[in-house]
Design a protein around this motif. Structure first.
Motif, short mmCIF file in Angstrom:
data_model
loop_
_atom_site.label_atom_id
_atom_site.label_comp_id
_atom_site.label_asym_id
_atom_site.label_seq_id
_atom_site.Cartn_x
_atom_site.Cartn_y
_atom_site.Cartn_z
N VAL A 156 0.83 -1.21 0.00
CA VAL A 156 0.00 0.00 0.00
C VAL A 156 0.86 1.26 0.00
O VAL A 156 0.56 2.23 -0.70
N ILE A 157 1.96 1.25 0.78
CA ILE A 157 2.78 2.46 0.90
C ILE A 157 3.37 2.86 -0.45
O ILE A 157 3.26 4.02 -0.88
N ASN A 158 3.97 1.91 -1.14
CA ASN A 158 4.56 2.21 -2.45
C ASN A 158 3.50 2.58 -3.48
O ASN A 158 3.72 3.42 -4.36
N THR A 159 2.32 1.95 -3.35
CA THR A 159 1.25 2.26 -4.30
C THR A 159 0.75 3.68 -4.12
O THR A 159 0.53 4.41 -5.10
N ILE A 160 0.57 4.09 -2.88
CA ILE A 160 0.08 5.46 -2.61
C ILE A 160 1.12 6.50 -3.01
O ILE A 160 0.80 7.52 -3.63
N LEU A 161 2.38 6.23 -2.66
CA LEU A 161 3.44 7.19 -2.94
C LEU A 161 3.96 7.10 -4.38
O LEU A 161 4.72 7.97 -4.82
N GLY A 162 3.57 6.06 -5.10
CA GLY A 162 4.04 5.89 -6.46
C GLY A 162 5.51 5.55 -6.54
O GLY A 162 6.21 5.95 -7.48
N LEU A 163 6.00 4.79 -5.56
CA LEU A 163 7.42 4.44 -5.48
C LEU A 163 7.59 2.93 -5.60
O LEU A 163 6.61 2.17 -5.58
N GLU A 164 8.81 2.51 -5.74
CA GLU A 164 9.14 1.08 -5.77
C GLU A 164 10.29 0.81 -4.79
O GLU A 164 11.28 0.16 -5.12
N ILE A 165 10.15 1.29 -3.59
CA ILE A 165 11.19 1.14 -2.57
C ILE A 165 11.11 -0.26 -1.96
O ILE A 165 10.03 -0.72 -1.58
N ASN A 166 12.24 -0.90 -1.89
CA ASN A 166 12.32 -2.18 -1.18
C ASN A 166 12.67 -1.86 0.27
O ASN A 166 13.83 -1.75 0.65
N TRP A 167 11.64 -1.72 1.11
CA TRP A 167 11.83 -1.25 2.48
C TRP A 167 12.69 -2.20 3.31
O TRP A 167 13.37 -1.78 4.25
N TYR A 168 12.68 -3.48 2.95
CA TYR A 168 13.38 -4.48 3.78
C TYR A 168 14.78 -4.78 3.28
O TYR A 168 15.59 -5.34 4.03
N ASN A 169 15.09 -4.45 2.05
CA ASN A 169 16.43 -4.67 1.50
C ASN A 169 16.81 -3.49 0.63
O ASN A 169 17.05 -3.62 -0.58
N ASN A 170 16.87 -2.34 1.25
CA ASN A 170 17.17 -1.10 0.54
C ASN A 170 18.67 -0.88 0.53
O ASN A 170 19.27 -0.56 1.57
#
Length: 320
Positions: A156-170
């Motif tokens: 949901v977070i990436n969808t709302i922000l329009g991002l493709e962040i890998n929060w767990y392996n950034n």
């Protein structure tokens, strides 16, 4: 003339329980039996499930064991303590733990603000209290799994922000994993504090606020000089409980940062807490000796803020 009647004090006879200068022994009856059984069951449970492991953990700190087998204990010349004071991974775990512990302070501030808002005779206060309390009674594992999906690459977070962040392996910023765990704790923790604060607000005498209105005090002054002192006991309890909960963060870290074969919880161990590190060493690597050292040291570290806060609270009460 009327005769005077004198009353002589007659010494009472010795009780049957103290005849011949010796106390009489009480007979053992069913009441005593049930009392001993009631007290003995939890005591026996403590000795078996807590007391015995406690003794083993103390012995394990000074010895090495193979696959956590007691019969393989061998004296190790304080090797676990040497590793404790020179372990960079432990320093990282302490750093992450302190960061996540700060979530408890943020949650406490949120709980105070929300409770202050609900105490203003808002319609549906009971409903809001229930809704805010629901996350607190939910399983931490279930909450962590939910946030694990929310912070996913297609979450949901990436969808709302329009991002493709890998929060767990950034690779650019590994501490986005710590931030994700931080947010999950803040979402769940304030519910208990909101309920406690709402109850404590009702215990403050309305006459104090009426007197403050007559003296021309504004809302900020009333909150500072009446509300905060009136809820100081609840604040102390929530603060102490929050500190202890923050230093023992485990479930959220384990779910959102599963350890790999080397015992690393995310990139740069961004999801490794002290409790999680104890679990990895004791269970995954069967190094119960080092896990015991960290457990006892964590206990000592937890005692320091606890003693400080309790002592500070006692001095405040004495000054009142």
């Amino acid at each position: 003339m009327k005769e005077q009647v004198s009353f002589a004090v007659v010494p009472a006879e010795k009780s049957a329980e103290t005849q011949n200068g010796k106390p009489k022994k009480k007979k053992f009856n069913r009441t005593y039996l049930f009392c001993w059984i009631g007290a003995g069951i939890p005591l026996l449970g403590f000795l078996l499930f807590s007391g015995f492991p406690l003794v083993i953990s103390i012995l394990a700190m000074f010895s090495d064991m193979k696959y956590n087998k007691i019969e393989t204990m061998v004296w190790n010349d304080f090797a676990h303590f040497v590793r404790f004071f020179t372990d960079p991974k432990l320093l990282q775990a302490i750093k992450v733990t302190l960061i996540l512990a700060c979530a408890q302070f943020v949650s406490l501030a949120i709980a105070l603000l929300m409770a202050a808002f609900l105490s203003q005779n808002v319609k549906g206060t009971r409903l809001f209290q229930t809704l805010y309390f629901v996350p607190y009674i939910c399983s931490t594992v279930a909450v962590s799994i939910m946030w694990n999906n929310i912070f996913g690459i297609e979450g949901v977070i990436n969808t709302i922000l329009g991002l493709e962040i890998n929060w767990y392996n950034n690779l650019d910023n590994p501490y986005t994993l710590t931030l994700a765990i931080f947010i999950s704790i803040i979402w769940q923790a304030p519910g208990y504090g909101i309920v406690m604060y709402c109850s404590s607000f009702k215990a403050i005498s309305p006459s104090l606020y009426e007197a403050a209105d007559l003296d021309g005090a504004n809302a900020v002054q009333k909150f500072r000089y009446i509300t905060l002192p009136g809820i100081s006991s609840i604040t102390f309890f929530l603060l102490l409980a929050g500190v202890l909960a923050g230093l023992t963060t485990f479930d959220a870290a384990k779910i959102m940062a599963p350890a790999d074969w080397d015992g690393n919880a995310g990139l740069n161990n961004a999801g490794l807490t002290v409790m999680y590190y104890i679990y990895i060493e004791g269970m995954q690597f069967s190094n119960m000796g080092y896990a015991s050292v960290m457990s006892w040291m964590l206990f000592i570290i937890m005692m320091i803020p606890s003693v400080f806060l309790i002592r500070k609270r006692i001095l405040e009460v004495e000054d009142m």
